[in-house]
Design a protein around this motif. Sequence first.
Motif, PDB file in Angstrom:
ATOM      1  N   THR A 332     -45.223   4.708  -4.868  1.00 39.87           N
ATOM      2  CA  THR A 332     -44.216   5.669  -4.463  1.00 39.87           C
ATOM      3  C   THR A 332     -44.909   6.818  -3.772  1.00 39.87           C
ATOM      4  O   THR A 332     -46.022   7.171  -4.119  1.00 39.87           O
ATOM      5  CB  THR A 332     -43.470   6.230  -5.684  1.00 39.87           C
ATOM      6  N   THR A 334     -44.576   9.650  -4.287  1.00 42.66           N
ATOM      7  CA  THR A 334     -44.912  10.714  -5.219  1.00 42.66           C
ATOM      8  C   THR A 334     -46.261  10.455  -5.866  1.00 42.66           C
ATOM      9  O   THR A 334     -46.777  11.278  -6.573  1.00 42.66           O
ATOM     10  CB  THR A 334     -43.852  10.845  -6.323  1.00 42.66           C
ATOM     11  N   LYS A 455     -40.780  16.743  -6.020  1.00 41.34           N
ATOM     12  CA  LYS A 455     -40.937  15.529  -5.260  1.00 41.34           C
ATOM     13  C   LYS A 455     -39.756  14.599  -5.376  1.00 41.34           C
ATOM     14  O   LYS A 455     -39.805  13.467  -4.928  1.00 41.34           O
ATOM     15  CB  LYS A 455     -42.213  14.833  -5.695  1.00 41.34           C
ATOM     16  N   PRO A 457     -36.737  12.864  -4.215  1.00 42.00           N
ATOM     17  CA  PRO A 457     -36.320  12.685  -2.831  1.00 42.00           C
ATOM     18  C   PRO A 457     -34.968  13.338  -2.584  1.00 42.00           C
ATOM     19  O   PRO A 457     -34.168  13.506  -3.500  1.00 42.00           O
ATOM     20  CB  PRO A 457     -36.238  11.167  -2.676  1.00 42.00           C
ATOM     21  N   SER A 467     -38.742  12.501   1.627  1.00 40.47           N
ATOM     22  CA  SER A 467     -39.609  12.376   0.470  1.00 40.47           C
ATOM     23  C   SER A 467     -40.966  12.979   0.770  1.00 40.47           C
ATOM     24  O   SER A 467     -41.571  12.709   1.810  1.00 40.47           O
ATOM     25  CB  SER A 467     -39.750  10.895   0.119  1.00 40.47           C
ATOM     26  N   GLN A 468     -41.409  13.823  -0.154  1.00 37.84           N
ATOM     27  CA  GLN A 468     -42.680  14.497   0.081  1.00 37.84           C
ATOM     28  C   GLN A 468     -43.851  13.572  -0.195  1.00 37.84           C
ATOM     29  O   GLN A 468     -43.847  12.841  -1.173  1.00 37.84           O
ATOM     30  CB  GLN A 468     -42.766  15.717  -0.839  1.00 37.84           C
ATOM     31  N   THR A 600     -30.428   9.942  -6.990  1.00 37.48           N
ATOM     32  CA  THR A 600     -31.879  10.078  -6.937  1.00 37.48           C
ATOM     33  C   THR A 600     -32.544   8.760  -7.275  1.00 37.48           C
ATOM     34  O   THR A 600     -33.497   8.314  -6.643  1.00 37.48           O
ATOM     35  CB  THR A 600     -32.330  11.139  -7.962  1.00 37.48           C
ATOM     36  N   GLN A 604     -35.009   6.620  -5.017  1.00 33.95           N
ATOM     37  CA  GLN A 604     -36.345   6.280  -5.490  1.00 33.95           C
ATOM     38  C   GLN A 604     -36.572   4.767  -5.390  1.00 33.95           C
ATOM     39  O   GLN A 604     -37.642   4.311  -5.008  1.00 33.95           O
ATOM     40  CB  GLN A 604     -36.517   6.776  -6.932  1.00 33.95           C
ATOM     41  N   ILE A 607     -37.318   3.777  -1.889  1.00 26.13           N
ATOM     42  CA  ILE A 607     -38.691   4.136  -1.526  1.00 26.13           C
ATOM     43  C   ILE A 607     -39.676   3.150  -2.149  1.00 26.13           C
ATOM     44  O   ILE A 607     -40.537   2.584  -1.480  1.00 26.13           O
ATOM     45  CB  ILE A 607     -39.012   5.571  -1.999  1.00 26.13           C
TER      46      ILE A 607
END
Length: 639
Positions: A332, A334, A455, A457, A467-468, A600, A604, A607
């Motif tokens: 991910t 993150t 973080k 998304p 997304s960071q 969320t 996630q 991602i």
Amino acid sequence: MADIINLLPDNIANQIAAGEVIQRPASAVKELLENAVDAGATEIQLIIRDAGKELVQVIDNGKGMSETDARMSFERHATSKIQTIEDLFRIRTMGFRGEALASIAAVSQVELKTRLRGTDLGTYIEIDNSAVRKQEPCQTAEGTSIAMKNLFFNVPARRNFLKSNAAEMRHIVDEFIRVAMAFPLVQFTLNNNNTQLFYLEKGSLKQRIVSILGQHYNARLVSVKETTDYMDVNGFVGKPDTAKKTRGDQFFFVNNRFIKSPYLHHAIMNAFAEMIPADSYPLYVLFIDLDPEHIDINVHPTKQEIKFDDDKVMYAFVQSAVKHALAQFSITPTLDFELDPGIQQLDAISKPFTEQQQTQSASGSLYKTFTQANQAHVIDNSSNLKHWKDLYDIGKSDSFSTGRSSLERPPVDRSSLDTGGPSVNTPLQNEEASGFSASSSLIDERWQDTTIDQKVPVQVHQRYILSQIKSGFILIDQQAAHERILYERYQRALQDSPVPVQQNLFPQTLPLLPADAALIAEMLPDLLVLGYDLEPFGNNTFVVRGTPADIQTGNEQASIEGLLEQFKNFSNDLKVNRREQLVRSMARNNAIPAGKSLTTREMQNVIDELFACAMPTSSPGGKYTYISFKLSDLAKMFG
Ligand code: ADP
Ligand code: MG
């Protein structure tokens, strides 16, 4: 009173002892294969006839035996592997009891041919019922061949106990696999009644796993590798979507010895919790290596159990090694190598250790073992983060970069997960930096308290997911990304893992135009694999018995009609074959559309699943799935 005690004759004593070691042909297979491995063979052939009842033969190119050793090897307690009791605690060979050959010779007719490496002449020995019938020099290849014939010919009661050939053969294959799995650098073959069942080339463990357990695991294995001063664990687990409803692909080895451990199995199931359905089993092939001093292998020779010094350490170690591996796989964005400031807020870090906690954790063996050099859980930047790394590598010079558009046909071997799939939280990346030593509760905490708000998304205009990532942020096109995910999932379905069908409680009928009906009729088998269970009902009508589980109830009919529409659009493109058209249509039709708001968790999942794809950068149609923005470039833009 007359004395009544006799010493049993050798052959009877051996037969009784053999009962412990050789219960069925498969037991001989295990012993003979292990002897060949112990002899340093690099090529081992196993030849079976009549499920081993007639013949079990192992031919190796190992170091061979001298004439005297050849004769000695059939004596009870004859072994070259230990000399003193202390040796038992240093044992690195598979055998050490010196019972196997004696037992085999007591319950069958044995022919041994062996030639010591570097000598000219070999030795031939024939034994049955523990008695040597013949011994003479012979010409033979370097190495050893042992043929066990007519097992239990002299113990009819036990011969009658043998199961059907199919059942005995299954045991043989199991034993063969267990040895072959542990020694990928050795070439193994298995022939049964002159048919080759296995030909296993020397290679990596990964290659060995795939050639034994199936091509469908190719590129769907996650490497597990942790090293501590106390023990190492190495091997692979299957990606969560390869979990099966049946057991069989689970292997544990301790110092290369196959063991069964419900306890360690539990540790792995725990590591997979929530990533796989409750009643399914993930593949694992794990090798634990530790100083033989810490284990007691001096248990029953045929039992595959083992005692460890400290079971709890093993459990925690195996569990966290697997979790760690899975977290890396989930890739991910993150998963960041910098320690996030949010982590500093965690209790475990911000609150000082109480004295009590300190003593508790320092006295636990986990502390002792995990806080030493080479400790487990330090993320190795070099491993398995292929696509994740791509995020850094793409278009370094552009002010923003994109997933490449590519016309290559993606190799369809990567995994992705159903929505509701992986929920691996981000591990804290660096224990040293985070400044806490691992006790088992802290290890668990690492996996739970790591949702880093920053973080989470964010959905933009119900179309994009922001997304960071470490180097900046990425903007994912939700529809293109989901299309890619589904496309790869459906490709896999056609290859080997059908999409589960959700049976409709009330099957609906679907009337179609004749041309459409003909189209559908042709594709019925493929459609079934892709999750659509349709039955022709005459008159251009089909009964919809089931649809893919992720299609919402009530939408079944629309989903099929949409699919047909997509399919017809594609049909003009003659370069693409029908199956490909079908898969693309289905992916497009079932993908999350732009305009749908996502939770969320759903974001996630998109991602996670996108970066588990073989070709995460573009949709099947060649659109970018995401664009990445680099901090450095952003800074430039701001001047
Ligand atoms: P163990 O393996 O416990 O030592 P076995 O009865 O299986 O006992 O074998 C007895 C001995 O015979 C071994 O210690 C080894 O020295 C020798 N031996 C058995 N099989 C082979 C082989 N394939 N190649 C070379 N030596 C062998
Ligand atoms: Mg042995």
